[in-house]
Structure formats: C-alpha cells, structure tokens
Design an enzyme around this catalytic site. Structure first.
Site, PDB file in Angstrom:
ATOM      1  N   SER A 193       4.117   0.078  24.274  1.00 30.69           N
ATOM      2  CA  SER A 193       3.420   0.626  22.817  1.00 30.69           C
ATOM      3  C   SER A 193       2.069   0.176  23.468  1.00 30.69           C
ATOM      4  CB  SER A 193       3.890  -0.115  21.642  1.00 30.69           C
ATOM      5  OG  SER A 193       3.342   0.817  20.576  1.00 30.69           O
ATOM      6  N   HIS A 338      10.251   5.674  19.087  1.00 27.35           N
ATOM      7  CA  HIS A 338       9.721   4.646  19.676  1.00 27.35           C
ATOM      8  C   HIS A 338      10.498   3.369  19.877  1.00 27.35           C
ATOM      9  CE1 HIS A 338       5.338   3.165  20.564  1.00 27.35           C
ATOM     10  NE2 HIS A 338       5.845   2.290  19.852  1.00 27.35           N
TER      11      HIS A 338
END
Length: 356
Positions: A193, A338
């Site tokens: 991320s 994610h």
C-alpha cells in the site's frame, strides 16, 4: 532478506536461493470480460521526442544516453513533481537492531525463513509518523529546522520512508550484517500500500536494491495517474496531505498535465527486477491501472537486453492467482481485496528472485 514493517517493507537478502519453476493455483477471474488495457499517455515518456524533460527532445537510442542523460532527468522530475527531494545522507550513523519476530499474514516469518530468506522489519512510524500533525517528528526535523515550514518540494513521509529503506540497506552492508550471513548484493525492498509507494521510490533512487516489490501500491505507486479509476491525485493528497509535498497536489485538478507518470517510475528500477502485486477487488488501487503501467515500463528492461513482461498478452484481466515472470519483471493479480497475504508471499518467495 526481506524487510517489512509498519506499512513499509525495508530491505532483505536471500542467502540460500532455491530456484524452481513458478507455479500457482488457477481460478476464474472476478471480471470474466477480457478487454485490452488502454495504453498510457506516453507523451511525457523519455523514449519519445518532444519530451520537455529531455534536452532537445532527443531519442535515447543508446544505453549510455539513458543512463547519463535521460534517467537522471526523469529521476529529478519525480523528485520535483511527485515525491519531493530526498533527505541528505547522514554524516554519521549508528544502528540499533532488535530481534522481534513476527508470524502474521502481513509478515509471515516462518514462511519467509522457510523459503531461504531472512526478514528484517523497518518501523516506518519511527522514521516519520503517519500523522499529518506529527510526520516531521522523526527524521525530517533532523534535517529541516522544526520551527520553519518545509519547502514545497521537500519530501514528506513517502520520501522519508524510502530514505530509511536505503539507510537500512547501509546496515546490511556492514561487517556485522555480513558476518551474520547477509549478502548485501542479494537484497529486496518490499512494501504494501503506502509502503509500496515508498518501496518503488526507494528502488528508483537506490540502484543497490536488485529487487523492488510493490504490493497493492495504487496511486502514487504502480498505478497510472490519470485512468479515471481508483484513487485520484486529488483524493490521495487531500486525505493524506503528509505523504507527498504540495508540489504534487498542484496536479490534483489536472492530472493530465503531470509531466511524469508511474510507468516511468517503474522504468527507473531497471535493470533491477521490479515485482508488482495487485488484487482483483482492490478498486481503490486500480489493479488495471497497475497492470497497464507494468506493461508500459517493459521498454526499460529491453534496453538492458532483458525484454518481456512474462504476461502472455496485453489483455485485462490476466489470469488470476498466477505468477508471471519476465527476464527482469514479475507480476501477479491475486483474487481478493487490498492486503498483503500469505498468497502474495507465496508468489514473491517461490523461485529465485535474484535470477535473471
């Protein structure tokens, strides 16, 4: 050694490579409609004439021209317009290494060590707190007076985390690290991320990293800037104003005017291996935009005699849950949301990352 920490994977080395054929489980993609990726806008690409970043608009038809002229100009442009200028090298350093251990999906120490790697974790929040009110309290104030505003083009947290990854690599070059079995020539920097953004910026600047792994890094990472999907420059810089300098925010309303794009960031890692991991349900990170940037960067490795992305074609989406490997590039699209998972680690650790 692979380094993972609070949002940022630091540096690592593989002392006992175990080469093998890349394998994976095949599943049906969530999106079963296969379409061609839109090609990125390469009007600012250093390979094309007329690029304002290249003096005279010349074509870098030789490796020497790329390395001595075009690559430095492109690196400077990313510092000027996106990440900010890096912190300077410290005059002197001491290292405090703590033996902690971890066994989560994010940093599965057992899986990593079992594959023949060592794991080192860099605590990004000690480097620069992930807080818009406190981000300077780590290393940034050590180089910029705390009572003065930072210059608009000075790096913020992403740049500070990338700087710290290089400092961690400095430690891996010390006698203490090599005596423990670390080979500083076989080092990977990995981040997830926001940490994936920092890992890419670290690898672009510090060519001592032979492998750079970006997991779900999205906007400001492996995603093209102006796809109309996922997180935009506007959303990114307004939600996280401490990640990037104000200079990047200036392109929020007109991302098409940004003079660089993320496929060029990936290109700066060549001839080191770039590894991009995306996830099917990670809409914010725009996996299709990451895939397009990955493909568009292939020319950089071709320049070093390492052509090929490992992908069978240019269509989107590629087959999920399968690792693709070219001579200097690797990619996978994991089914799911994610996150940095043991499935991602399986792809990153299988085979020899340092084999070209």
């Amino acid at each position: 050694m692979v380094c993972a920490g609070a949002g940022l994977g630091g540096a690592g080395t593989r002392a006992d490579p175990r080469p093998g054929t890349t394998t994976a489980v095949t599943t049906t993609p969530h999106n079963t409609t296969r379409t061609s990726d839109p090609e990125p806008d390469t009007s600012g690409d250093p390979d094309l004439p007329g690029n304002p970043l290249v003096t005279g608009g010349s074509h870098p038809d030789t490796l020497g021209a790329w390395e001595t002229q075009h690559r430095p100009q492109l690196l400077e442009a990313f510092g000027e317009h996106v990440y900010g200028h890096p912190l300077p090298a410290p005059d002197d350093m001491t290292f405090d290494v703590t033996d902690t251990g971890s066994d989560s999906d994010y940093a599965p120490a057992g899986q990593i060590v079992g594959a023949g790697y060592a794991l080192a974790a860099l605590d990004a929040n000690q480097v620069a707190p992930d807080d818009p009110a406190r981000f300077r309290e780590g290393v940034i104030n050590a180089f910029h007076p705390a009572d003065r505003d930072l210059p608009d083009t000075a790096g913020r947290t992403i740049a500070a985390w990338a700087w710290a990854a290089s400092v961690a690599l400095d430690y891996l070059h010390t006698d203490d690290a090599t005596a423990a079995g670390i080979d500083p020539a076989r080092v990977a920097v990995i981040g997830h991320s926001r940490g994936g953004k920092a890992a890419l910026w670290a690898g672009a600047q510090d060519t001592r990293f032979p492998v750079v792994i970006s997991n779900n890094s999205g906007a400001g990472g492996a995603k093209l800037a102006d796809t109309g999907r996922g997180e935009s420059i506007d959303a990114l810089t307004s939600t996280f104003p401490h990640w990037f300098p104000p200079a990047y925010r200036r392109y929020a309303a007109r991302p098409d005017t940004l003079p660089v794009d993320q496929h060029q960031l990936l290109a700066l890692i060549a001839p080191g291996r770039v590894v991009i991991g995306s996830a099917t349900d990670d809409a914010t990170a725009d996996p299709q935009g990451e895939h397009a940037a990955y493909r568009a960067a292939e020319h950089a490795w071709a320049r070093y005699g390492l052509p090929g992305t490992g992908l069978p074609d240019q269509t989107w989406p590629p087959q999920t849950d399968r690792a693709y490997r070219g001579p200097g590039m690797s990619y996978h699209l994991r089914t799911g949301a994610h996150g940095l998972t043991t499935t991602d680690w399986t792809f990153y650790l299988h085979g020899d990352l340092f084999r070209w």
